[in-house]
Scaffold this motif. Structure first.
Motif, PDB file in Angstrom:
ATOM      1  N   ASN A   8      44.123 -28.366 -11.574  1.00  0.00           N
ATOM      2  CA  ASN A   8      44.944 -27.219 -11.987  1.00  0.00           C
ATOM      3  C   ASN A   8      44.127 -26.198 -12.762  1.00  0.00           C
ATOM      4  O   ASN A   8      44.322 -24.989 -12.608  1.00  0.00           O
ATOM      5  CB  ASN A   8      46.141 -27.681 -12.818  1.00  0.00           C
ATOM      6  CG  ASN A   8      47.283 -28.156 -11.959  1.00  0.00           C
ATOM      7  OD1 ASN A   8      47.371 -27.827 -10.780  1.00  0.00           O
ATOM      8  ND2 ASN A   8      48.154 -28.953 -12.546  1.00  0.00           N
ATOM      9  N   TYR A   9      43.205 -26.661 -13.588  1.00  0.00           N
ATOM     10  CA  TYR A   9      42.350 -25.757 -14.352  1.00  0.00           C
ATOM     11  C   TYR A   9      41.480 -24.932 -13.410  1.00  0.00           C
ATOM     12  O   TYR A   9      41.334 -23.712 -13.594  1.00  0.00           O
ATOM     13  CB  TYR A   9      41.499 -26.582 -15.331  1.00  0.00           C
ATOM     14  CG  TYR A   9      40.835 -25.779 -16.417  1.00  0.00           C
ATOM     15  CD1 TYR A   9      41.583 -25.162 -17.411  1.00  0.00           C
ATOM     16  CD2 TYR A   9      39.449 -25.669 -16.463  1.00  0.00           C
ATOM     17  CE1 TYR A   9      40.971 -24.439 -18.427  1.00  0.00           C
ATOM     18  CE2 TYR A   9      38.826 -24.947 -17.481  1.00  0.00           C
ATOM     19  CZ  TYR A   9      39.597 -24.338 -18.453  1.00  0.00           C
ATOM     20  OH  TYR A   9      38.989 -23.624 -19.458  1.00  0.00           O
ATOM     21  N   ILE A  10      40.945 -25.565 -12.389  1.00  0.00           N
ATOM     22  CA  ILE A  10      40.128 -24.842 -11.408  1.00  0.00           C
ATOM     23  C   ILE A  10      40.990 -23.888 -10.595  1.00  0.00           C
ATOM     24  O   ILE A  10      40.585 -22.751 -10.322  1.00  0.00           O
ATOM     25  CB  ILE A  10      39.353 -25.840 -10.516  1.00  0.00           C
ATOM     26  CG1 ILE A  10      38.230 -26.454 -11.359  1.00  0.00           C
ATOM     27  CG2 ILE A  10      38.809 -25.174  -9.265  1.00  0.00           C
ATOM     28  CD1 ILE A  10      37.436 -27.528 -10.691  1.00  0.00           C
ATOM     29  N   GLU A  20      31.650 -25.347 -14.067  1.00  0.00           N
ATOM     30  CA  GLU A  20      30.961 -25.465 -15.351  1.00  0.00           C
ATOM     31  C   GLU A  20      31.939 -25.335 -16.522  1.00  0.00           C
ATOM     32  O   GLU A  20      31.839 -26.071 -17.506  1.00  0.00           O
ATOM     33  CB  GLU A  20      29.845 -24.412 -15.464  1.00  0.00           C
ATOM     34  CG  GLU A  20      28.657 -24.653 -14.542  1.00  0.00           C
ATOM     35  CD  GLU A  20      28.941 -24.319 -13.064  1.00  0.00           C
ATOM     36  OE1 GLU A  20      29.916 -23.576 -12.758  1.00  0.00           O
ATOM     37  OE2 GLU A  20      28.193 -24.825 -12.215  1.00  0.00           O
ATOM     38  N   GLU A  21      32.872 -24.371 -16.432  1.00  0.00           N
ATOM     39  CA  GLU A  21      33.886 -24.228 -17.482  1.00  0.00           C
ATOM     40  C   GLU A  21      34.764 -25.478 -17.563  1.00  0.00           C
ATOM     41  O   GLU A  21      35.127 -25.923 -18.663  1.00  0.00           O
ATOM     42  CB  GLU A  21      34.772 -23.006 -17.202  1.00  0.00           C
ATOM     43  CG  GLU A  21      34.078 -21.673 -17.389  1.00  0.00           C
ATOM     44  CD  GLU A  21      34.931 -20.522 -16.896  1.00  0.00           C
ATOM     45  OE1 GLU A  21      34.968 -19.503 -17.623  1.00  0.00           O
ATOM     46  OE2 GLU A  21      35.553 -20.620 -15.813  1.00  0.00           O
ATOM     47  N   THR A  22      35.075 -26.031 -16.414  1.00  0.00           N
ATOM     48  CA  THR A  22      35.899 -27.238 -16.361  1.00  0.00           C
ATOM     49  C   THR A  22      35.156 -28.413 -16.990  1.00  0.00           C
ATOM     50  O   THR A  22      35.736 -29.196 -17.743  1.00  0.00           O
ATOM     51  CB  THR A  22      36.298 -27.547 -14.902  1.00  0.00           C
ATOM     52  OG1 THR A  22      36.934 -26.382 -14.348  1.00  0.00           O
ATOM     53  CG2 THR A  22      37.244 -28.723 -14.816  1.00  0.00           C
ATOM     54  N   HIS A  23      33.877 -28.506 -16.698  1.00  0.00           N
ATOM     55  CA  HIS A  23      33.034 -29.540 -17.303  1.00  0.00           C
ATOM     56  C   HIS A  23      33.043 -29.394 -18.830  1.00  0.00           C
ATOM     57  O   HIS A  23      33.185 -30.383 -19.557  1.00  0.00           O
ATOM     58  CB  HIS A  23      31.605 -29.437 -16.754  1.00  0.00           C
ATOM     59  CG  HIS A  23      30.580 -30.134 -17.581  1.00  0.00           C
ATOM     60  ND1 HIS A  23      30.493 -31.514 -17.661  1.00  0.00           N
ATOM     61  CD2 HIS A  23      29.608 -29.653 -18.383  1.00  0.00           C
ATOM     62  CE1 HIS A  23      29.506 -31.832 -18.476  1.00  0.00           C
ATOM     63  NE2 HIS A  23      28.947 -30.733 -18.927  1.00  0.00           N
ATOM     64  N   GLU A  24      32.884 -28.188 -19.319  1.00  0.00           N
ATOM     65  CA  GLU A  24      32.880 -27.953 -20.766  1.00  0.00           C
ATOM     66  C   GLU A  24      34.212 -28.345 -21.411  1.00  0.00           C
ATOM     67  O   GLU A  24      34.228 -28.952 -22.478  1.00  0.00           O
ATOM     68  CB  GLU A  24      32.577 -26.476 -21.075  1.00  0.00           C
ATOM     69  CG  GLU A  24      31.142 -26.081 -20.839  1.00  0.00           C
ATOM     70  CD  GLU A  24      30.169 -26.825 -21.753  1.00  0.00           C
ATOM     71  OE1 GLU A  24      30.452 -26.969 -22.954  1.00  0.00           O
ATOM     72  OE2 GLU A  24      29.127 -27.263 -21.240  1.00  0.00           O
ATOM     73  N   LYS A  25      35.308 -28.003 -20.758  1.00  0.00           N
ATOM     74  CA  LYS A  25      36.638 -28.281 -21.327  1.00  0.00           C
ATOM     75  C   LYS A  25      36.972 -29.766 -21.313  1.00  0.00           C
ATOM     76  O   LYS A  25      37.448 -30.321 -22.307  1.00  0.00           O
ATOM     77  CB  LYS A  25      37.726 -27.503 -20.579  1.00  0.00           C
ATOM     78  CG  LYS A  25      39.129 -27.779 -21.127  1.00  0.00           C
ATOM     79  CD  LYS A  25      40.148 -26.844 -20.529  1.00  0.00           C
ATOM     80  CE  LYS A  25      41.549 -27.121 -21.016  1.00  0.00           C
ATOM     81  NZ  LYS A  25      41.816 -26.692 -22.364  1.00  0.00           N
ATOM     82  N   ILE A  36      33.484 -33.618 -10.892  1.00  0.00           N
ATOM     83  CA  ILE A  36      34.369 -32.494 -10.577  1.00  0.00           C
ATOM     84  C   ILE A  36      34.137 -32.017  -9.145  1.00  0.00           C
ATOM     85  O   ILE A  36      35.096 -31.785  -8.398  1.00  0.00           O
ATOM     86  CB  ILE A  36      34.174 -31.351 -11.594  1.00  0.00           C
ATOM     87  CG1 ILE A  36      34.593 -31.829 -12.993  1.00  0.00           C
ATOM     88  CG2 ILE A  36      34.953 -30.103 -11.184  1.00  0.00           C
ATOM     89  CD1 ILE A  36      34.151 -30.944 -14.140  1.00  0.00           C
ATOM     90  N   ASN A  37      32.878 -31.895  -8.736  1.00  0.00           N
ATOM     91  CA  ASN A  37      32.591 -31.475  -7.363  1.00  0.00           C
ATOM     92  C   ASN A  37      33.118 -32.479  -6.348  1.00  0.00           C
ATOM     93  O   ASN A  37      33.669 -32.089  -5.310  1.00  0.00           O
ATOM     94  CB  ASN A  37      31.087 -31.259  -7.172  1.00  0.00           C
ATOM     95  CG  ASN A  37      30.631 -29.936  -7.757  1.00  0.00           C
ATOM     96  OD1 ASN A  37      31.362 -28.938  -7.742  1.00  0.00           O
ATOM     97  ND2 ASN A  37      29.429 -29.921  -8.304  1.00  0.00           N
TER      98      ASN A  37
END
Length: 155
Positions: free
Chosen positions: A127-129, A136-141, A149-150
C-alpha cells in the motif's frame, strides 16, 4: 544441528481453544492427537495431559500473561475485529498503531495467553508503494530489505 519446530501452549479445554484458533484466527490443524493439536509453528496441549508428562499437578501449570504472545497478521484488521466480537475473549489493548504505522490489537485467549493480530506487513508495504513511494523510501520506513521489497513486488 538443532532445528526449531514450534512452541506449545497449555489449555484447559482443548476443543474450546481449538475453535478459537481455527475459526477466529484461521489456523489450519495439521495433526489432531486428541489432547494435542498441531498447527504450523505451534501446538495446543491439554493442560492435564501436559502436567502428567512433566509429573506435576495441573494447578502448577500457569500462563504468564506478559512473558510471551502469539502473533498473527491479517490484511483485514477491521473485519477480524468485527468477527472477534462473537468470541468471549478479554481485550488487553484495543487497536494500537505502531511507530511504523502498523495497526494491531492484543487480547487474551481462554487460558490467558496473549494474542496479537496486526495488519500484514506485506499489505502495508504494498500500500505504501501504491501511494507513490519508492522502494528505497519503503525500505527506510519499514526496515525490510530492498531485496525483500523487490521480491514482494514480483509476486
Amino acid at each position: 544441528m538443532v532445528k526449531f519446530e514450534g512452541g506449545l501452549i497449555c489449555v484447559k479445554d482443548i476443543q474450546r481453544s481449538r475453535r478459537l484458533y481455527e475459526e477466529l484466527l484461521g489456523q489450519t490443524m495439521l495433526e489432531d492427537f486428541g489432547e494435542n493439536i498441531v498447527y504450523l509453528g505451534f501446538a495446543l496441549q491439554e493442560k492435564t495431559c501436559w502436567a502428567s508428562f512433566l509429573d506435576v499437578a495441573p494447578v502448577d501449570i500457569k500462563a504468564g500473561r506478559y512473558d510471551h504472545e502469539l502473533y498473527f497478521e491479517t490484511e483485514d484488521l477491521n473485519g477480524f475485529i468485527e468477527k472477534m466480537k462473537a468470541y468471549d475473549v478479554k481485550i488487553y489493548q484495543p487497536i494500537q498503531v505502531s511507530s511504523w504505522g502498523q495497526r494491531m490489537i492484543r487480547f487474551f485467549d481462554y487460558d490467558d495467553h496473549m494474542i496479537e493480530v496486526g495488519e500484514s506487513m506485506d499489505y502495508l508495504i504494498l500500500n505504501y508503494i501504491k501511494q507513490g513511494h519508492s522502494v528505497e523510501e519503503t525500505h527506510e520506513k519499514y526496515q525490510f530489505s530492498i531485496d525483500y521489497i523487490n521480491n514482494l513486488l514480483k509476486r
